[in-house]
Enzyme design. Structure first.
Site, mmCIF file in Angstrom:
data_model
loop_
_atom_site.group_PDB
_atom_site.id
_atom_site.type_symbol
_atom_site.label_atom_id
_atom_site.label_comp_id
_atom_site.label_asym_id
_atom_site.label_seq_id
_atom_site.Cartn_x
_atom_site.Cartn_y
_atom_site.Cartn_z
ATOM 1 N N GLU A 23 0.830 -1.215 0.000
ATOM 2 C CA GLU A 23 0.000 0.000 0.000
ATOM 3 C C GLU A 23 0.861 1.259 0.000
ATOM 4 O O GLU A 23 0.553 2.248 -0.666
ATOM 5 C CB GLU A 23 -0.896 0.043 1.254
ATOM 6 C CG GLU A 23 -1.838 -1.148 1.428
ATOM 7 C CD GLU A 23 -1.213 -2.294 2.221
ATOM 8 O OE1 GLU A 23 -0.037 -2.644 1.955
ATOM 9 O OE2 GLU A 23 -1.895 -2.847 3.092
ATOM 10 N N CYS A 50 -2.595 -3.591 7.119
ATOM 11 C CA CYS A 50 -2.236 -3.820 8.521
ATOM 12 C C CYS A 50 -2.610 -2.601 9.352
ATOM 13 O O CYS A 50 -2.761 -1.490 8.851
ATOM 14 C CB CYS A 50 -0.754 -4.137 8.654
ATOM 15 S SG CYS A 50 0.322 -2.760 8.256
ATOM 16 N N ALA A 103 13.228 -45.328 -8.574
ATOM 17 C CA ALA A 103 14.508 -46.040 -8.581
ATOM 18 C C ALA A 103 14.296 -47.391 -9.258
ATOM 19 O O ALA A 103 13.182 -47.925 -9.259
ATOM 20 C CB ALA A 103 15.014 -46.251 -7.156
ATOM 21 N N THR A 137 17.400 -41.019 2.424
ATOM 22 C CA THR A 137 17.945 -40.315 1.263
ATOM 23 C C THR A 137 19.365 -39.849 1.537
ATOM 24 O O THR A 137 20.249 -39.938 0.673
ATOM 25 C CB THR A 137 17.032 -39.109 0.919
ATOM 26 O OG1 THR A 137 15.743 -39.621 0.589
ATOM 27 C CG2 THR A 137 17.572 -38.289 -0.224
ATOM 28 N N LEU A 183 21.609 -30.903 -0.796
ATOM 29 C CA LEU A 183 20.377 -30.189 -0.473
ATOM 30 C C LEU A 183 20.560 -28.680 -0.488
ATOM 31 O O LEU A 183 19.984 -27.965 0.336
ATOM 32 C CB LEU A 183 19.791 -30.647 0.873
ATOM 33 C CG LEU A 183 19.358 -32.102 0.974
ATOM 34 C CD1 LEU A 183 18.731 -32.372 2.348
ATOM 35 C CD2 LEU A 183 18.355 -32.474 -0.122
ATOM 36 N N LEU A 238 9.348 -40.970 4.020
ATOM 37 C CA LEU A 238 9.048 -39.718 4.705
ATOM 38 C C LEU A 238 7.859 -39.006 4.050
ATOM 39 O O LEU A 238 6.964 -38.497 4.732
ATOM 40 C CB LEU A 238 10.293 -38.825 4.697
ATOM 41 C CG LEU A 238 10.193 -37.526 5.496
ATOM 42 C CD1 LEU A 238 9.893 -37.802 6.965
ATOM 43 C CD2 LEU A 238 11.482 -36.710 5.362
HETATM 44 C C1 AOF Z 1 3.702 -7.210 4.475
HETATM 45 N N1 AOF Z 1 3.541 -6.529 3.306
HETATM 46 O O1 AOF Z 1 2.372 -5.305 1.912
HETATM 47 C C2 AOF Z 1 1.348 -6.006 3.936
HETATM 48 C C3 AOF Z 1 1.507 -6.745 5.148
HETATM 49 O O2 AOF Z 1 6.645 -6.626 10.080
HETATM 50 P P1 AOF Z 1 5.871 -5.764 9.152
HETATM 51 O O3 AOF Z 1 5.697 -4.373 9.636
HETATM 52 O O4 AOF Z 1 6.442 -5.805 7.761
HETATM 53 O O5 AOF Z 1 4.397 -6.361 9.104
HETATM 54 C C4 AOF Z 1 4.132 -7.615 8.585
HETATM 55 C C5 AOF Z 1 2.643 -7.937 8.680
HETATM 56 O O6 AOF Z 1 1.839 -6.911 8.112
HETATM 57 C C6 AOF Z 1 2.297 -9.187 7.925
HETATM 58 O O7 AOF Z 1 2.457 -10.330 8.704
HETATM 59 C C7 AOF Z 1 0.818 -8.971 7.531
HETATM 60 O O8 AOF Z 1 -0.014 -9.442 8.591
HETATM 61 C C8 AOF Z 1 0.674 -7.437 7.459
HETATM 62 N N2 AOF Z 1 0.513 -6.903 6.066
HETATM 63 N N3 AOF Z 1 2.720 -7.307 5.351
HETATM 64 O O9 AOF Z 1 4.767 -7.744 4.711
HETATM 65 C C9 AOF Z 1 2.428 -5.922 2.988
HETATM 66 N N4 AOF Z 1 0.206 -5.365 3.621
HETATM 67 ZN ZN ZN Z 2 0.924 -2.685 6.126
#
Ligand code: AOF
Ligand code: ZN
Length: 390
Positions: free
Chosen positions: A57, A80, A166, A200, A208, A315
């Site tokens: 955003e 958020c 295999a 494995t 890996l 596994l």
């Molecule tokens: C993101 N990218 O574009 C949006 C997110 O640790 P922060 O501040 O980067 O916050 C991470 C959290 O914010 C993430 O777990 C999600 O719930 C919310 N939205 N996060 O990384 C974004 N819009």
């Molecule tokens: Zn955000």
């Protein structure tokens, strides 16, 4: 409420933008955003590129500038409402004067949720659920991690047309083509961890590590429209964590998986007595092996969002039998063996009614082989309203 037809168009673009973050945002989600001005013209676009970087955003609002006032924002994940590594997007949208916010999927992360409620409380018109299926698919790994509190698991195997990995004498080298093997390295590079069983490790002594051609295009398989070639996850870092499931600590000290090219965890039973010099993860036992559900929870606690399971059939059968496989990537070679080890071991099925049914997401030619991507029924492994504990 009538949903304007252009909502789907702009949200589809936001999903496309979100996909550009594949392979680099862990432990954060992939998120895309489109901002329209008051007249409905696109004024800004953005996606989340890496944890600690600006949210989608914020990128889109910065591009839109004053044109966002009175406009509409389309976001694939609820904005958020918290200050984490960065500030709350809900407040940034309010400050920019956006009049309407269209959201595809609500944020299951209890720490960050609440953006929709705050926007509404300030008179912004909020619509939730537009292209929710598409936005869930693009962000599948993170949503599994956030909702279930365990890592998302992709099981990969390579086999002949008759499903064998295999020959009868145990030899298994190069069933699939160099193109298919290069593709595996790209998928490894886009994962947070690569998991293999002790069988494995003893049989093949694999490294890996992710060695993608060209040094690291992280391309995710499903729903990755527009997913671009970007530097591998944690670019410049040591690459995905390697995890060996090794109940009785039989990993030889000289195993390649213990070299210093990437970090390695050896998961052993709580009561295993060992002097192996390695990072040990002690886990409770479950039947003949380890509690794999707890393994994926422990990995999630270490911010491992996505796990790539490779080898071997035993596994894989145990993970599948416990409902812990989210996605299957199969490389099938145009070859037949007729005898030899099958790609999958016992998976808790004794009668046809217990069959594991999947749906195909993608069928693509890779060199002379084909790659099939299939998924288990959504949320087969748990309820979608289980929240992760931070
Ligand atoms: C993101 N990218 O574009 C949006 C997110 O640790 P922060 O501040 O980067 O916050 C991470 C959290 O914010 C993430 O777990 C999600 O719930 C919310 N939205 N996060 O990384 C974004 N819009
Ligand atoms: Zn955000």
């Amino acid at each position: 409420m009538e949903i304007p037809p252009q909502d789907a168009v702009h949200m589809a673009r936001a999903v496309e933008l979100a996909a550009r973050g594949h392979g680099t945002t862990s432990p954060n989600p992939v998120v895309g955003c489109v901002v329209l001005d008051a007249s409905g013209q696109v004024a800004g676009e953005g996606f989340h590129a890496y944890a600690g970087g600006p949210h989608a955003e914020i990128v889109a609002l910065a591009q839109a500038g004053e044109r966002a006032r009175g406009g509409t924002a389309y976001v694939t994940l609820e904005p958020c409402d918290h200050t984490g590594r960065t500030g709350p997007c809900s407040r940034a949208l309010l400050a920019a004067g956006v009049a309407r916010v269209v959201i595809a999927v609500a944020d299951p992360n209890p720490k960050a949720a609440g953006g929709a409620a705050r926007l509404r409380a300030h008179g912004v018109s909020v619509t939730i659920g537009v292209l929710a299926a598409e936005a869930s698919l693009v962000n599948e790994e993170w949503l599994t991690y956030a909702r279930l509190g365990r890592s998302h698991l992709t099981w990969k195997f390579a086999a002949t047309l008759d499903g064998r990995s295999a020959a009868a004498d145990g030899t298994s080298k190069w069933i699939t083509s160099p193109e298919a093997r290069a593709d595996v390295h790209r998928l490894r590079a886009a994962s947070d961890a690569i998991v293999a069983g002790i069988g494995t490790v003893l049989a093949d002594d694999p490294h890996l590590t992710a060695r993608p051609p060209g040094g690291g295009a992280a391309v995710r398989p499903a729903g990755s429209a527009g997913g671009g070639a970007r530097d591998g996850r944690k670019a410049g870092g040591p690459g995905p964590l390697r995890v060996v499931v090794d109940t009785r600590a039989r990993t030889p000290q000289s195993a390649r998986v213990l070299d210093d090219s990437a970090p390695t965890l050896v998961a052993v039973a709580e009561d295993t007595d060992t002097d192996l010099k390695a990072d040990l993860l002690r886990l409770p036992r479950h039947e003949d092996g380890l509690d794999l559900d707890i393994l994926l929870r422990e990995l999630a606690a270490r911010e491992i969002v996505s796990v790539f399971l490779e080898g071997g059939p035993t596994l894989a059968g145990e993970f599948l039998g416990r409902g812990l496989v989210d996605r299957v990537v199969a490389y099938v070679a145009p070859a037949l063996l007729g005898s030899g080890r099958s790609a999958l071991g016992a998976a808790g099925v004794s009668t046809i009614g217990e069959i594991h049914r999947l749906t195909f997401d993608e069928i693509s030619p890779i060199g002379p082989d084909i790659r099939l991507i299939a998924r288990l029924a959504p949320n087969q492994a748990g309820s979608s309203d289980v929240h992760r504990n931070h």
